[in-house]
Structures are given as C-alpha cells and as structure tokens.
Write an enzyme that holds these catalytic residues in place. Structure first.
Site, mmCIF file in Angstrom:
data_model
loop_
_atom_site.group_PDB
_atom_site.id
_atom_site.type_symbol
_atom_site.label_atom_id
_atom_site.label_comp_id
_atom_site.label_asym_id
_atom_site.label_seq_id
_atom_site.Cartn_x
_atom_site.Cartn_y
_atom_site.Cartn_z
ATOM 1 C CG HIS A 1 -6.875 -3.290 -2.823
ATOM 2 N ND1 HIS A 1 -7.440 -2.544 -1.821
ATOM 3 C CD2 HIS A 1 -6.185 -4.292 -2.223
ATOM 4 C CE1 HIS A 1 -7.105 -3.078 -0.649
ATOM 5 N NE2 HIS A 1 -6.342 -4.142 -0.857
ATOM 6 C CE LYS B 1 -3.534 -2.816 2.096
ATOM 7 N NZ LYS B 1 -4.715 -2.921 2.931
HETATM 8 P P1 PGA Z 1 -4.466 -6.501 5.391
HETATM 9 O O1 PGA Z 1 -4.653 -5.971 3.903
HETATM 10 O O2 PGA Z 1 -3.630 -7.755 5.326
HETATM 11 O O3 PGA Z 1 -3.754 -5.376 6.113
HETATM 12 O O4 PGA Z 1 -5.820 -6.763 5.949
HETATM 13 C C1 PGA Z 1 -4.862 -6.854 2.831
HETATM 14 C C2 PGA Z 1 -5.077 -6.087 1.559
HETATM 15 O O5 PGA Z 1 -5.732 -5.043 1.596
HETATM 16 O O6 PGA Z 1 -4.593 -6.483 0.480
#
Ligand code: PGA
Length: 256
Positions: free
Chosen positions: A104, A21
């Site tokens: 996403h 991210k």
């Molecule tokens: P998370 O995110 O493992 O922090 O829940 C997964 C994603 O959004 O791909």
C-alpha cells in the site's frame, strides 16, 4: 456502458475490500460486522475486510459463518524471528486471514517499502496460502511528468516476479487516496487495461484475464457506479468510505 451491462459481460466476480487503516476499536469493529452481515444481500460480490492486526481475531470470529473474508494490512516477508512490531504470514493465517495487503502506498511512504520488499511480502503471503492484494499507483508528480505507465510497470513487474498464480491487484493512484479526488472512469480503465496487458506479458493471458484488478482512491457510493461499469475495473479497495458499514454496503450494492 451501464453497471448492469458490465455485470452481464463481466468475466471476473466483483470484489470489494474495506481498508480500515489505523481505525476502529474492538467494540466498533464487532458492531460494524453485525451491521454488515445484516445488510449483505449480494452473494455475487466478494467482500474482504482489512482491519488492524489487533482486531483480526474478533472480526474473523464475527464473520466466520459468512462469505466475507478477512486480510492483514501488511506482513513481514520472513517466517519468524527478531522483527519487533512485525507480523508473519503464518500469524495472519492463524488469526483467520485469507488475504494480505502488500505495498500500500502508505506503507511505501511511511516505512520506505521498496518494490523488492513488496515482492518478497507477496511471495511470503503466497507461500502460506494467503492471497496477496498488491497495490500499485503513481504519485501526482509522476503523473504530471507522464511517467505513470513506467512507474506502474516497474511496480507490477517487481511484485509478480516470476510467480504465476493467486494474486489480486489494486490500482491506487497516490493523488486520489484520501483526497476526495477520484480517477475518472476513463483514466481508471486506461490504467487497468495497461496493468492487465503487463500482467499478460509477465504471467500469460489466462492469468491476466482471471486476476482481479481493483481501483482505490476516494471511492464513494456516488462515484462507484461509473468506475465499475468499465470492463477492466473488477471492484474497489475502499478506505475512508468503508469506515461506515452503510456506505460500504452501498458500494457493494453498486457492484452487484
Ligand atoms: P481512500 O483510501 O478510499 O480513503 O481514498 C483508499 C486506500 O488507501 O486504500
């Protein structure tokens, strides 16, 4: 079923992807890649990193002589032109990418991405030889209203829209992303089986059997074993827990 038994029966190689991210600076990303390459010991698990755009060349260079592949977190469906702030499929390829994340839920939420736009992005990625990793998932409200399968079928049919090759899916229930609340192995398997059946209807049995379907949403080294033991869970798209290379390596080890 234990993870080991599932591995023995597994028809698809496990695939574990890190979605960083909007995190990490270049020096941190380089240090991460070095820790990752030192720790990787499971050639049977395919590993993908999805860094932010500015980090892509450095990450691709650090991992150039490894089996780890790299992808962009998003792309614009057009070839080029007046789209300030966007990145094209050709630019991702040029930066060393093999993959493109499409649809996403954070993009759908923050940028209003529709199923139709996600489909165009996946098609643009495929045109340039990138593998689209298409994300689908229901919100908590949709699950409570028993609309999970209707929502997933709509998202999946739009994204596959007649194309028949080179695709991976991630089931990411929106209520499980970044919340610490994970789908149970049973819930994940029920959905993955449904997605595979929907894929079979759209693209044929063979395509459905070979398409990796990853689970994403608060995956950690602790809950990964139960999930990967399921027949239709082929690996993970990991957000928060992927930011520490040691925790990410622990998740890869569980899938081996
Ligand atoms: P998370 O995110 O493992 O922090 O829940 C997964 C994603 O959004 O791909």
């Amino acid at each position: 079923m234990t993870a080991m038994t599932a591995g023995a029966e597994r028809r698809r190689l496990p695939l574990v992807a890190a979605n960083w991210k909007m995190n990490l600076l270049r020096a941190e990303a380089v240090a991460y890649c070095r820790t990752l390459r030192r720790g990787l010991a499971w050639p049977q698990v395919k590993v993908i990193l999805f860094p932010s755009f500015p980090l892509l060349p450095a990450v691709a260079a650090e991992l150039a002589d490894t089996e780890v592949t790299v992808g962009g977190q998003d792309l614009h469906p057009d070839e080029r032109g007046a789209h300030t702030g966007d990145v094209s499929a050709a630019q991702l390829v040029d930066a060393g990418c093999l993959w493109a994340l499409c649809g996403h839920s954070e993009r759908r939420r923050d940028h209003g991405e529709s199923d139709e736009l996600v489909a165009r992005k996946a098609a643009a990625a495929a045109r340039h030889g990138l593998l689209p990793l298409v994300c689908v998932g229901e919100t908590r409200e949709e699950r409570m209203a028993e609309r999970t399968f209707e929502v997933l079928a709509r998202q999946l049919r739009a994204a596959t829209g007649g194309r028949s090759d080179r695709l991976a899916l991630a089931y990411e229930p929106v209520w499980a992303i970044g919340t610490g609340e994970t789908a149970t192995a049973e819930t994940a398997e029920e959905v993955h089986r449904f997605l595979r059946a929907t894929l079979a209807e759209a693209l044929g049995e063979r395509q459905a059997e070979t398409t990796p379907i990853l689970y994403g949403g608060s995956v950690t080294p602790d809950n990964a074993a139960g999930l990967i033991a399921e027949r239709d869970v082929d690996g993970f798209l990991v957000g928060g827990a992927s930011l520490d290379p040691r925790r990410f390596l622990d998740i890869i080890a569980v899938c081996a």
